[in-house]
Design a protein around this motif. Structure first.
Motif, PDB file in Angstrom:
ATOM      1  N   ILE A 150     -58.349 -31.456 -54.653  1.00  0.00           N
ATOM      2  CA  ILE A 150     -59.653 -31.974 -55.080  1.00  0.00           C
ATOM      3  C   ILE A 150     -59.692 -33.506 -55.013  1.00  0.00           C
ATOM      4  N   VAL A 151     -58.585 -34.161 -55.367  1.00  0.00           N
ATOM      5  CA  VAL A 151     -58.564 -35.631 -55.313  1.00  0.00           C
ATOM      6  C   VAL A 151     -58.693 -36.097 -53.857  1.00  0.00           C
ATOM      7  N   THR A 152     -57.973 -35.438 -52.963  1.00  0.00           N
ATOM      8  CA  THR A 152     -58.066 -35.770 -51.530  1.00  0.00           C
ATOM      9  C   THR A 152     -59.513 -35.658 -51.043  1.00  0.00           C
ATOM     10  N   ASN A 153     -60.165 -34.565 -51.441  1.00  0.00           N
ATOM     11  CA  ASN A 153     -61.521 -34.355 -50.936  1.00  0.00           C
ATOM     12  C   ASN A 153     -62.540 -35.323 -51.527  1.00  0.00           C
ATOM     13  N   LEU A 154     -62.332 -35.735 -52.776  1.00  0.00           N
ATOM     14  CA  LEU A 154     -63.217 -36.767 -53.340  1.00  0.00           C
ATOM     15  C   LEU A 154     -63.089 -38.043 -52.516  1.00  0.00           C
ATOM     16  N   ILE A 155     -61.844 -38.396 -52.226  1.00  0.00           N
ATOM     17  CA  ILE A 155     -61.601 -39.634 -51.476  1.00  0.00           C
ATOM     18  C   ILE A 155     -62.165 -39.515 -50.056  1.00  0.00           C
ATOM     19  N   ARG A 156     -61.964 -38.361 -49.465  1.00  0.00           N
ATOM     20  CA  ARG A 156     -62.468 -38.158 -48.098  1.00  0.00           C
ATOM     21  C   ARG A 156     -64.006 -38.241 -48.047  1.00  0.00           C
ATOM     22  N   LEU A 157     -64.656 -37.537 -48.974  1.00  0.00           N
ATOM     23  CA  LEU A 157     -66.124 -37.528 -48.970  1.00  0.00           C
ATOM     24  C   LEU A 157     -66.665 -38.934 -49.208  1.00  0.00           C
ATOM     25  N   LYS A 158     -66.011 -39.648 -50.116  1.00  0.00           N
ATOM     26  CA  LYS A 158     -66.425 -41.030 -50.407  1.00  0.00           C
ATOM     27  C   LYS A 158     -66.301 -41.885 -49.150  1.00  0.00           C
ATOM     28  N   SER A 159     -65.168 -41.774 -48.483  1.00  0.00           N
ATOM     29  CA  SER A 159     -64.953 -42.643 -47.324  1.00  0.00           C
ATOM     30  C   SER A 159     -65.877 -42.255 -46.171  1.00  0.00           C
ATOM     31  N   GLU A 160     -66.369 -41.035 -46.181  1.00  0.00           N
ATOM     32  CA  GLU A 160     -67.321 -40.627 -45.148  1.00  0.00           C
ATOM     33  C   GLU A 160     -68.769 -40.976 -45.527  1.00  0.00           C
ATOM     34  N   GLY A 161     -68.946 -41.548 -46.720  1.00  0.00           N
ATOM     35  CA  GLY A 161     -70.283 -41.952 -47.154  1.00  0.00           C
ATOM     36  C   GLY A 161     -71.177 -40.787 -47.567  1.00  0.00           C
ATOM     37  N   PHE A 162     -70.572 -39.661 -47.875  1.00  0.00           N
ATOM     38  CA  PHE A 162     -71.354 -38.481 -48.244  1.00  0.00           C
ATOM     39  C   PHE A 162     -72.078 -38.691 -49.574  1.00  0.00           C
ATOM     40  N   ILE A 163     -73.383 -38.335 -49.604  1.00  0.00           N
ATOM     41  CA  ILE A 163     -74.137 -38.402 -50.863  1.00  0.00           C
ATOM     42  C   ILE A 163     -74.495 -36.986 -51.293  1.00  0.00           C
ATOM     43  N   PRO A 164     -73.872 -36.489 -52.333  1.00  0.00           N
ATOM     44  CA  PRO A 164     -74.181 -35.126 -52.777  1.00  0.00           C
ATOM     45  C   PRO A 164     -75.546 -35.058 -53.451  1.00  0.00           C
ATOM     46  N   ASN A 165     -76.100 -33.841 -53.517  1.00  0.00           N
ATOM     47  CA  ASN A 165     -77.412 -33.687 -54.156  1.00  0.00           C
ATOM     48  C   ASN A 165     -77.299 -33.532 -55.670  1.00  0.00           C
TER      49      ASN A 165
END
Ligand code: ZN
Length: 474
Positions: A150-165
């Motif tokens: 989960i920590v990896t994916n938070l970091i990955r999504l952040k670095s990809e600029g993903f904006i969740p709904n």
């Protein structure tokens, strides 16, 4: 949700990125076969395994290590909280801000591990070891694999600029393995504001099953049985063992326990276990298949149910409340008639059963007023979480993409996890993980704990797709 709706849900599809298409193409230098985010997942996993988080030590160091990584990835300080009752027992809560279209989703995991002694293991339990297709170390399966995931994916999504709904909240907590004093319960009581969510994903409880080397089943945990223990006790005036009488504390207790041993609580299915058996039937053949279908009828086909419960302790535990003698004590001297004899009986109640009902049943079955039955600790009750379409859909879709032929099913855990406190607090919880493990080789809490390397990386990729799908516009 009834079965008809569930089937409709089964066939609705929504847009989920194809995992094979989203794997980051770059590979890392010291593990050339790994992608950048696989390498990151491995590094975080390695770091977590080598930080001892057993009860005596506490999990604060592991929480702090994750804080450093999240800060470095650009999470603002105000969205990262280290909170808890003691400096050595700090829980980490991080909030990934979304656009606020929907209410937050909470992901929970625990950082603490069960004690592991060097002499009991083939190697140091707190050294991360990669060997023969597995990662070894205390916590590799329960549950630092999912924490790293989960920590990896938070970091990955952040670095990809993903904006969740919706806001994605992740709580990595303490003391899951050793009691209720901290972790999710502490957060619910003291900092509910940090973890308030529409629903939660428990990173343990669900996940994939491997049998004979093949992935066969993907489980979504929607409920768990409730743990409650009772003490049975017989008192007697005792006397000299050279002058025995028929009324003997040990015999009375033994006779009562023998009556309990022969007793089975009634069979009762719920939404989750019905769906479980319905889907399990699809993978079975012959008698087992027809028995699984027969128990879905009302009234339950007793002969079919008896064959199933006799064939598998697991099926039995899914279908009824169970109570079993686990400890025994009695007498005070080799040459004296016993003055006391006692036993502990541990029960696992169906989520809709009650302590009053179980106690009354035990008294009736034991049928001896001289055996006093006392409830030990108050159980932590938690209702069943109703099946959610988005959770079911997204797990179905990703499982189909990544492990074709694997059946997805909701499950009720026969053990207990942190999910029950959230369920009791009105936050439905679903156990979801993309990590597969061999159901015939469970090493959590045991010796040489391990998780498959491929299974770990696949699980991280699954969770990436799952988080995105759960937090993207439809
Ligand atoms: Zn655990």
């Amino acid at each position: 949700m009834n079965r008809a709706i569930l089937y409709i849900v089964f066939f609705i599809t929504i847009a989920i990125p194809n995992p094979s298409a989203v794997v980051f193409a770059q590979t890392s230098e010291d593990h050339p076969a790994l992608t950048v985010y696989q390498k990151l997942a491995r590094d975080i996993f390695h770091e977590l395994i080598e930080i001892n988080t057993t009860m005596n030590v506490g999990s604060t160091k592991a929480s702090e290590a994750m804080v450093m990584r999240l800060k470095a990835a650009g999470f603002p300080e105000k969205d990262i909280q280290l909170v808890g009752p003691r400096t050595k027992n700090m829980n980490l809560v991080v909030r990934y801000r979304g656009n606020g279209t929907l209410r937050p989703i909470l992901f929970i995991g625990h950082l603490d591990v069960v004690e592991a002694l060097r002499q009991d293991w083939s190697f140091d339990p707190f050294t991360f070891l990669e060997k023969d297709g597995y990662f070894y170390g205390r916590g590799t399966s329960d549950m630092k694999c999912e924490d790293a995931d989960i920590v990896t994916n938070l970091i990955r999504l952040k670095s990809e600029g993903f904006i969740p709904n919706r806001d994605i909240i992740v709580a990595l907590t303490e003391h899951e393995e050793s009691g209720d004093a901290n972790g999710i319960n502490w957060l619910l009581t003291n900092r509910r504001d940090l973890i308030n969510a529409e629903f939660a994903i428990n990173l343990e409880g669900g996940g994939g099953d491997i049998k004979n080397g093949k992935p066969i089943l993907m489980e979504i945990q929607t409920s768990e049985k409730i743990y409650v223990s009772f003490q049975f006790e017989v008192k007697n005036q005792g006397g000299h063992s050279s002058l025995p009488v028929k009324d003997n504390a040990i015999y009375r207790l033994a006779a009562g326990l023998t009556r309990l041993a022969k007793y089975d609580f009634p069979i009762r299915l719920n939404e989750t276990t019905r769906t479980f058996f319905e889907r399990a039937a699809g993978r079975e053949t012959g008698q087992v298949r027809s028995d699984m279908l027969a128990i879905l009828k009302t009234p339950v086909d007793t002969a079919a149910a008896n064959r199933l419960t006799a064939s598998s302790a697991y099926y039995n535990a899914l279908m009824r409340t169970t109570c079993v003698a686990t400890m025994l004590k009695g007498g005070h001297a080799e040459n004296a008639l016993p003055q006391t004899a006692s036993a502990i009986v541990n029960c696992r109640m169906l989520p809709d059963d009650s302590v009053e009902n179980v106690l009354a049943t035990l008294q009736r079955v034991v049928a001896d007023s001289q055996i006093t039955i006392t409830q030990l600790a108050k159980p932590s009750m938690g209702p069943l979480s109703p099946l959610r379409e988005d959770v079911m859909n997204n797990v179905e879709k990703l499982t189909k993409l990544m492990w074709s032929g694997v059946t997805v099913t909701p499950v009720m855990s026969t053990g207990a996890s942190d999910g029950r406190s959230l369920r009791r607090a009105g936050i439905p919880v679903y156990g979801v993980s993309g990590i597969f493990a061999d159901i015939d080789d469970v090493r959590a809490h045991g010796k040489d704990e391990r998780i498959g390397i491929k299974e770990f990386y696949d699980g991280v990729e699954f969770m990436y797709g799952f988080i995105k799908a759960m937090t993207s516009e439809l």
